[in-house]
Design an enzyme around this catalytic site. Structure first.
Site, PDB file in Angstrom:
ATOM      1  N   ARG A 265      44.236 -80.263 -40.920  1.00  0.00           N
ATOM      2  CA  ARG A 265      42.958 -80.086 -41.605  1.00  0.00           C
ATOM      3  C   ARG A 265      42.905 -78.665 -42.148  1.00  0.00           C
ATOM      4  O   ARG A 265      42.684 -77.703 -41.407  1.00  0.00           O
ATOM      5  CB  ARG A 265      41.800 -80.349 -40.631  1.00  0.00           C
ATOM      6  N   HIS A 269      35.984 -78.057 -40.155  1.00  0.00           N
ATOM      7  CA  HIS A 269      35.651 -79.411 -39.691  1.00  0.00           C
ATOM      8  C   HIS A 269      34.627 -80.056 -40.620  1.00  0.00           C
ATOM      9  O   HIS A 269      34.779 -81.197 -41.043  1.00  0.00           O
ATOM     10  CB  HIS A 269      35.118 -79.349 -38.260  1.00  0.00           C
ATOM     11  N   TYR A 278      38.395 -70.246 -33.960  1.00  0.00           N
ATOM     12  CA  TYR A 278      39.283 -70.908 -33.012  1.00  0.00           C
ATOM     13  C   TYR A 278      40.718 -71.097 -33.511  1.00  0.00           C
ATOM     14  O   TYR A 278      41.567 -71.579 -32.772  1.00  0.00           O
ATOM     15  CB  TYR A 278      38.704 -72.268 -32.592  1.00  0.00           C
TER      16      TYR A 278
END
Length: 370
Positions: A265, A269, A278
């Site tokens: 990805r 998100h 993160y």
């Protein structure tokens, strides 16, 4: 030794490979595989066209979210080989069960782009007719589409149909109870279903290594008695070939399968996420070098099957789709809040009537009418 149950004798499915199945490497060079063969050039061009158009749709949808015209948008940028390769492997009578991240898959299937984005505007649970496109509504809760797909496929088989269902899910969805139930039911009843797991490395901020100790997510199939396939999810040719074979096996009664497609990805998100909290930029750049569009473009150019004019045609088609989407989204009328209650139950309950009255009162106050 005498058997103590009534299950028929059957050979154990082979273990998935630790190295993903690959037909085109990241430099655009062909790779031989003993089982799966590359699609012909006509299919490869369809795959490239779908990825180019799909990526332009995805970029435009992200822009609409930033402008406030969508409540949220979960991008699939970088996952085009999974989205397009999986869908083009389907037959016209097969059923697709997508998630919230599979808008490009729906556009590839032929669903109206405005209808695809209706859910993400917050207007309706689905903006398209599932029966017309043989696409279930996009699901937001993880893995809830998987049992639905198994039920439809099992019912269709009992009714004499040879259709198959393709379930799209992410790596995080494989940790859900609904996924376990779907895998188990599909295997026990030999339902014609293929679970395409787009392992994009992150379930929001949780990495795969904290979700599963299995060597690959495809290895999870073995515990259910299913076949598992581990494929390079940035290789559109390989995704198409593996999913095509898995769907054909499922239709022929050789059982369901889990196909893990290893991809990434590239974007957050959703448009409200902050991925820099993160994951590091170096990881993103490593995956950027494996771009699925660039990879297939390089192969087709090297083999003399793609020139500047053809590529420009795909790009122009994407621009036209984006322009049409912008115009139609701008012209869309504001939704009527009463529509939220129109098709919940045949006869509204007292609670539903009370909720509708409360919403009407809130809308009146917001409009300055007391």
């Amino acid at each position: 030794m005498e058997r103590t149950d009534d299950r028929p004798d059957q050979a154990s499915p082979p273990l998935p490979s630790l190295e993903p199945i690959r037909l085109v490497d990241q430099r655009g060079r062909r790779v031989d595989d003993p089982v799966h063969h590359s699609p012909d050039h006509a299919v490869l061009l369809r795959l490239l066209r779908g990825m180019v158009v799909g990526r332009r749709f995805d970029r435009q949808a992200g822009a609409l979210a930033r402008q406030g015209r969508l409540a949220v948008y979960p991008s699939s940028f970088g996952q085009e080989a999974c989205q397009v390769g999986g869908v083009l492997a389907m037959r016209a009578d097969d059923w697709l069960f997508p998630t919230y991240r599979d808008s490009v898959a729906l556009v590839t299937r032929g669903v109206d782009p405005v209808g695809v984005l209706t859910l993400l505007r917050g207007d309706w649970h689905s903006g398209y007719d599932p029966n017309r496109y043989r696409c279930a509504p996009q699901c937001t809760p993880l893995a809830t589409n998987a049992p639905h797909a198994v039920g439809l496929a099992h019912a269709a088989r009992r009714a004499g149909s040879d259709l198959a269902a393709l379930v799209m899910m992410g790596d995080g969805a494989t940790s859900e109870g609904d996924a376990h139930e779907a895998y188990n039911f599909a295997a026990v009843w030999n339902a014609p279903v293929v679970f395409l797991v787009q392992n994009n490395q992150w379930a929001i901020s949780v990495p795969v290594r904290k979700q599963s100790r299995a060597p690959t997510l495809a290895h999870k199939a073995i515990g259910y008695g299913m076949r598992g396939h581990h494929v390079d999810g940035n290789d559109a040719a390989a995704v198409y070939a593996v999913v095509s074979r898995a769907l054909a096996d499922a239709r022929a009664g050789r059982g369901p399968a889990i196909v893990e497609a290893r991809t990434y990805r590239m974007d957050p998100h959703t448009n409200s996420d902050a991925p820099q909290r993160y994951r590091d930029d170096a990881e993103v750049e490593r995956w950027r070098a494996r771009d699925p569009v660039d990879r297939l473009t390089a192969l087709l150019r090297a083999e003399g099957r793609l020139d500047d004019a053809a590529l420009a045609g795909f790009t122009q088609e994407g621009e036209e789709l984006a322009a049409d989407l912008r115009e139609r989204m701008a012209d869309e009328d504001a939704p009527d809040p009463d529509e939220l209650f129109a098709h919940v139950l045949a006869a509204p309950t007292a609670q539903l009537t009370e909720q509708r009255a409360a919403l009407r009162d809130e809308v009146r106050k917001e409009a300055g009418h007391g």
